[in-house]
Write a protein that holds these residues in place. Structure first.
Motif, mmCIF file in Angstrom:
data_model
loop_
_atom_site.group_PDB
_atom_site.id
_atom_site.type_symbol
_atom_site.label_atom_id
_atom_site.label_comp_id
_atom_site.label_asym_id
_atom_site.label_seq_id
_atom_site.Cartn_x
_atom_site.Cartn_y
_atom_site.Cartn_z
ATOM 1 N N ARG A 23 -12.964 -0.923 16.640
ATOM 2 C CA ARG A 23 -12.781 -2.359 16.913
ATOM 3 C C ARG A 23 -13.073 -3.195 15.671
ATOM 4 O O ARG A 23 -12.307 -4.099 15.313
ATOM 5 C CB ARG A 23 -13.689 -2.767 18.066
ATOM 6 C CG ARG A 23 -13.535 -4.218 18.531
ATOM 7 C CD ARG A 23 -14.450 -4.443 19.724
ATOM 8 N NE ARG A 23 -14.264 -5.732 20.359
ATOM 9 C CZ ARG A 23 -15.171 -6.718 20.338
ATOM 10 N NH1 ARG A 23 -16.319 -6.546 19.698
ATOM 11 N NH2 ARG A 23 -14.935 -7.861 20.962
ATOM 12 N N TRP A 27 -10.053 -5.429 13.813
ATOM 13 C CA TRP A 27 -10.091 -6.783 14.377
ATOM 14 C C TRP A 27 -9.338 -7.780 13.485
ATOM 15 O O TRP A 27 -9.643 -7.940 12.310
ATOM 16 C CB TRP A 27 -11.531 -7.231 14.570
ATOM 17 C CG TRP A 27 -11.639 -8.427 15.481
ATOM 18 C CD1 TRP A 27 -11.798 -9.732 15.109
ATOM 19 C CD2 TRP A 27 -11.569 -8.413 16.909
ATOM 20 N NE1 TRP A 27 -11.828 -10.530 16.223
ATOM 21 C CE2 TRP A 27 -11.699 -9.750 17.344
ATOM 22 C CE3 TRP A 27 -11.417 -7.400 17.870
ATOM 23 C CZ2 TRP A 27 -11.680 -10.112 18.696
ATOM 24 C CZ3 TRP A 27 -11.396 -7.763 19.208
ATOM 25 C CH2 TRP A 27 -11.527 -9.087 19.602
ATOM 26 N N LYS A 199 -10.868 -14.323 17.812
ATOM 27 C CA LYS A 199 -9.511 -13.907 17.494
ATOM 28 C C LYS A 199 -8.857 -14.981 16.629
ATOM 29 O O LYS A 199 -8.950 -16.175 16.945
ATOM 30 C CB LYS A 199 -8.688 -13.709 18.772
ATOM 31 C CG LYS A 199 -9.183 -12.597 19.673
ATOM 32 C CD LYS A 199 -8.276 -12.463 20.901
ATOM 33 C CE LYS A 199 -8.746 -11.354 21.810
ATOM 34 N NZ LYS A 199 -7.860 -11.196 22.990
#
Length: 218
Positions: A23, A27, A199
């Motif tokens: 992750r 990312w 994000k």
């Protein structure tokens, strides 16, 4: 092998650490957020997964890299299929990237794949990251994808046995293992079990889009 690292097979005790590391590595690289950690999680139960080629890289007792493989296939013009391998996700924690740890995982795992009798590895990736590691454009090996004569820029071929693909036209047939990422609700639910992360858009996402949606024509 570098003297300060260990490459070994992943164990069940490593699962969460590998998913956390995956992750962090992906990312916002290819899309806002990531789904590669969900792919790593679900892949282990897919029939195409090859546990004998799932390697972690440890430095000072900490997992900083991982490479996973699935089966894939090449089909010639007569319908004959050759079972091959495809790696991914391949990841290294951001603070250890550009230090040849990824190259080490690739070299070690491809040599083990060769020992297992596999003759070809094919994967999607940024050519700039892989051409120095023995990968070439799929067009140079007459490997199409999706339809005959289509040679995606991001589809890269590494012959583990030099010349094994010469003299034929091939169609690449990937594993369906990555289809799990199409379930956006499942991805989101799994990601919610990790600490929140922002994000956002990054230039690398546009670069990846261009590679994935362009083809070699000459």
């Amino acid at each position: 092998m570098m003297s300060d690292v260990i490459i070994r097979l992943e164990t069940e005790q490593d699962y969460r650490a590998v998913e956390e590391m995956t992750r962090e590595s992906f990312w916002n690289v290819y899309k806002p957020g990531a789904d590669e950690h969900y792919y790593a999680h679900t892949m282990r139960n897919h029939p195409d997964y090859i546990p004998e080629l799932d390697y972690v890289l440890e430095k000072d007792g900490r997992i900083i890299g991982n490479i996973k493989y699935t089966k894939a296939w090449l089909e010639d013009s007569e319908g004959n299929r050759k079972e091959i391998v495809s790696f991914g996700p391949l990841c290294v924690l951001p603070e250890f990237q550009r230090q040849k740890y990824g190259k080490l995982l690739i070299q070690h795992s491809l040599e083990e794949a060769r020992k297992m009798g596999y003759e070809v590895n094919i994967m999607f990736g940024n050519p700039g990251n892989y051409v120095s590691r023995g990968f070439v454009s799929c067009k140079k090996k007459n490997v199409s994808c999706f339809q005959k004569g289509n040679y995606p820029t991001a589809l890269l071929v590494c012959e583990l046995v030099p010349g094994v693909l010469d003299g034929k036209e091939w169609m690449y047939i990937p594993s369906a293992a990555a289809d799990c990422c199409e379930d956006v609700d499942a991805v989101a639910a799994f990601d919610a079990t990790f600490p929140p992360k922002e994000k956002k858009w990054m230039p690398s996402q546009e670069e990846f889009y261009i590679y994935c949606n362009s083809s070699v024509v000459r």
